[in-house]
Motif scaffolding. Structure first.
Motif, PDB file in Angstrom:
ATOM      1  N   MET A   1       9.774  75.697   3.866  1.00 35.81           N
ATOM      2  CA  MET A   1       9.681  74.608   4.827  1.00 35.81           C
ATOM      3  C   MET A   1      10.829  74.954   5.626  1.00 35.81           C
ATOM      4  O   MET A   1      12.216  75.320   5.173  1.00 35.81           O
ATOM      5  N   ASN A   2      10.495  74.876   7.137  1.00 34.63           N
ATOM      6  CA  ASN A   2      11.630  75.020   8.054  1.00 34.63           C
ATOM      7  C   ASN A   2      12.199  73.550   8.577  1.00 34.63           C
ATOM      8  O   ASN A   2      11.421  72.415   8.114  1.00 34.63           O
ATOM      9  N   LYS A   3      12.928  73.599   9.378  1.00 32.98           N
ATOM     10  CA  LYS A   3      13.496  72.240  10.036  1.00 32.98           C
ATOM     11  C   LYS A   3      12.418  71.397  10.854  1.00 32.98           C
ATOM     12  O   LYS A   3      12.347  70.299  10.556  1.00 32.98           O
ATOM     13  N   THR A   4      11.648  72.127  11.360  1.00 30.93           N
ATOM     14  CA  THR A   4      10.283  71.483  11.977  1.00 30.93           C
ATOM     15  C   THR A   4       9.591  70.609  11.030  1.00 30.93           C
ATOM     16  O   THR A   4       9.072  69.408  11.281  1.00 30.93           O
ATOM     17  N   GLU A   5       9.167  71.307  10.101  1.00 31.61           N
ATOM     18  CA  GLU A   5       8.273  70.800   9.079  1.00 31.61           C
ATOM     19  C   GLU A   5       9.207  69.442   8.089  1.00 31.61           C
ATOM     20  O   GLU A   5       8.393  68.694   7.902  1.00 31.61           O
ATOM     21  N   ILE A   7      11.172  67.694   9.855  1.00 33.24           N
ATOM     22  CA  ILE A   7      11.239  66.248  10.487  1.00 33.24           C
ATOM     23  C   ILE A   7       9.931  65.780  10.341  1.00 33.24           C
ATOM     24  O   ILE A   7      10.075  64.455  10.372  1.00 33.24           O
ATOM     25  N   ALA A   8       8.963  66.669  10.395  1.00 29.47           N
ATOM     26  CA  ALA A   8       7.590  65.845  10.396  1.00 29.47           C
ATOM     27  C   ALA A   8       7.491  65.316   9.151  1.00 29.47           C
ATOM     28  O   ALA A   8       6.755  63.976   9.183  1.00 29.47           O
ATOM     29  N   HIS A  13       6.826  60.017   6.077  1.00 29.78           N
ATOM     30  CA  HIS A  13       7.380  59.220   5.066  1.00 29.78           C
ATOM     31  C   HIS A  13       8.305  57.911   5.317  1.00 29.78           C
ATOM     32  O   HIS A  13       8.001  57.004   4.488  1.00 29.78           O
ATOM     33  N   SER A  14       9.092  57.773   6.389  1.00 32.08           N
ATOM     34  CA  SER A  14       9.806  56.998   6.768  1.00 32.08           C
ATOM     35  C   SER A  14       9.133  55.921   7.615  1.00 32.08           C
ATOM     36  O   SER A  14       9.650  54.798   7.927  1.00 32.08           O
ATOM     37  N   GLY A  15       8.340  56.473   8.196  1.00 37.12           N
ATOM     38  CA  GLY A  15       7.561  55.693   9.378  1.00 37.12           C
ATOM     39  C   GLY A  15       8.297  55.405  10.623  1.00 37.12           C
ATOM     40  O   GLY A  15       7.978  54.378  11.429  1.00 37.12           O
ATOM     41  N   VAL A  16       8.992  56.489  11.062  1.00 41.44           N
ATOM     42  CA  VAL A  16       9.756  56.414  12.298  1.00 41.44           C
ATOM     43  C   VAL A  16       9.288  57.725  13.084  1.00 41.44           C
ATOM     44  O   VAL A  16       8.373  58.601  12.809  1.00 41.44           O
ATOM     45  N   SER A  17       9.635  57.639  14.396  1.00 42.05           N
ATOM     46  CA  SER A  17       9.007  58.761  15.164  1.00 42.05           C
ATOM     47  C   SER A  17       9.809  60.124  14.894  1.00 42.05           C
ATOM     48  O   SER A  17      10.952  60.013  14.035  1.00 42.05           O
ATOM     49  N   LYS A  18       9.138  61.134  15.192  1.00 40.50           N
ATOM     50  CA  LYS A  18       9.684  62.307  15.054  1.00 40.50           C
ATOM     51  C   LYS A  18      11.179  62.701  15.693  1.00 40.50           C
ATOM     52  O   LYS A  18      11.994  63.347  15.028  1.00 40.50           O
ATOM     53  N   LYS A  19      11.199  62.106  16.852  1.00 39.11           N
ATOM     54  CA  LYS A  19      12.809  62.272  17.360  1.00 39.11           C
ATOM     55  C   LYS A  19      13.705  61.331  16.536  1.00 39.11           C
ATOM     56  O   LYS A  19      14.836  61.889  16.647  1.00 39.11           O
ATOM     57  N   ASP A  20      13.388  60.103  16.276  1.00 35.07           N
ATOM     58  CA  ASP A  20      14.410  59.428  15.310  1.00 35.07           C
ATOM     59  C   ASP A  20      14.678  60.388  14.066  1.00 35.07           C
ATOM     60  O   ASP A  20      15.732  60.261  13.659  1.00 35.07           O
ATOM     61  N   ALA A  21      13.549  60.999  13.414  1.00 38.77           N
ATOM     62  CA  ALA A  21      13.830  61.580  12.193  1.00 38.77           C
ATOM     63  C   ALA A  21      14.728  62.886  12.421  1.00 38.77           C
ATOM     64  O   ALA A  21      15.630  63.116  11.867  1.00 38.77           O
ATOM     65  N   GLU A  22      14.446  63.513  13.667  1.00 36.95           N
ATOM     66  CA  GLU A  22      15.336  64.549  14.130  1.00 36.95           C
ATOM     67  C   GLU A  22      16.863  64.085  14.440  1.00 36.95           C
ATOM     68  O   GLU A  22      17.713  65.033  13.747  1.00 36.95           O
ATOM     69  N   ARG A  23      17.155  63.071  14.900  1.00 35.93           N
ATOM     70  CA  ARG A  23      18.397  62.657  14.982  1.00 35.93           C
ATOM     71  C   ARG A  23      19.119  62.430  13.707  1.00 35.93           C
ATOM     72  O   ARG A  23      20.191  62.747  13.527  1.00 35.93           O
ATOM     73  N   VAL A  24      18.419  61.728  12.768  1.00 39.43           N
ATOM     74  CA  VAL A  24      18.944  61.292  11.717  1.00 39.43           C
ATOM     75  C   VAL A  24      19.276  62.598  10.950  1.00 39.43           C
ATOM     76  O   VAL A  24      20.309  62.860  10.475  1.00 39.43           O
TER      77      VAL A  24
END
Length: 91
Positions: A1-5, A7-8, A13-24
Motif C-alpha cells: 500500500m502506498n500513501k495514495t491508497e 488516503i483513499a 472509512h471515515s466518510g471525509v473527502s480525500k483532501k481532508d484525509a490527506e491533510r490529516v
C-alpha cells in the motif's frame, strides 16, 4: 500500500473527502517526525512506539578498495510494535 491508497482508504472509512484525509495523514506524519527530531518518544496505544536510537561511531570498510572508513555517530528512527499489533498480524 502506498500513501495514495492509504488516503483513499482513510477517506472511505471515515466518510471525509480525500483532501481532508490527506491533510490529516500529512499532519500526523509531520507531528511524529517533529517529535522524533526533538528526541521525544511517540507512543500510540495498541499500535506501537516510535523513537530515535543512537548509533555509535564505528569503522567500516569499503568493499571495493578494502580501505577503512570512519562512519560517524548518528540518530536513526525506530518503531517497536505493541503486543496487540503483533497478535493481530499473527492471526
Amino acid at each position: 500500500m502506498n500513501k495514495t491508497e492509504l488516503i483513499a482508504i482513510v477517506a472511505e472509512h471515515s466518510g471525509v473527502s480525500k483532501k481532508d484525509a490527506e491533510r490529516v495523514i500529512n499532519a500526523t506524519v509531520d507531528t511524529i517526525t517533529q517529535s522524533l527530531m526533538k528526541g521525544e518518544k511517540v507512543q500510540l496505544s495498541g499500535f506501537g512506539i516510535f523513537e530515535t536510537k543512537e548509533r555509535q561511531a564505528r569503522v567500516g570498510r569499503n568493499p571495493l578498495t578494502k580501505q577503512s572508513i570512519e562512519i560517524p555517530a548518528s540518530r536513526v528512527p525506530g518503531f517497536k510494535p505493541s503486543k496487540a499489533l503483533k497478535d493481530t498480524v499473527n492471526k
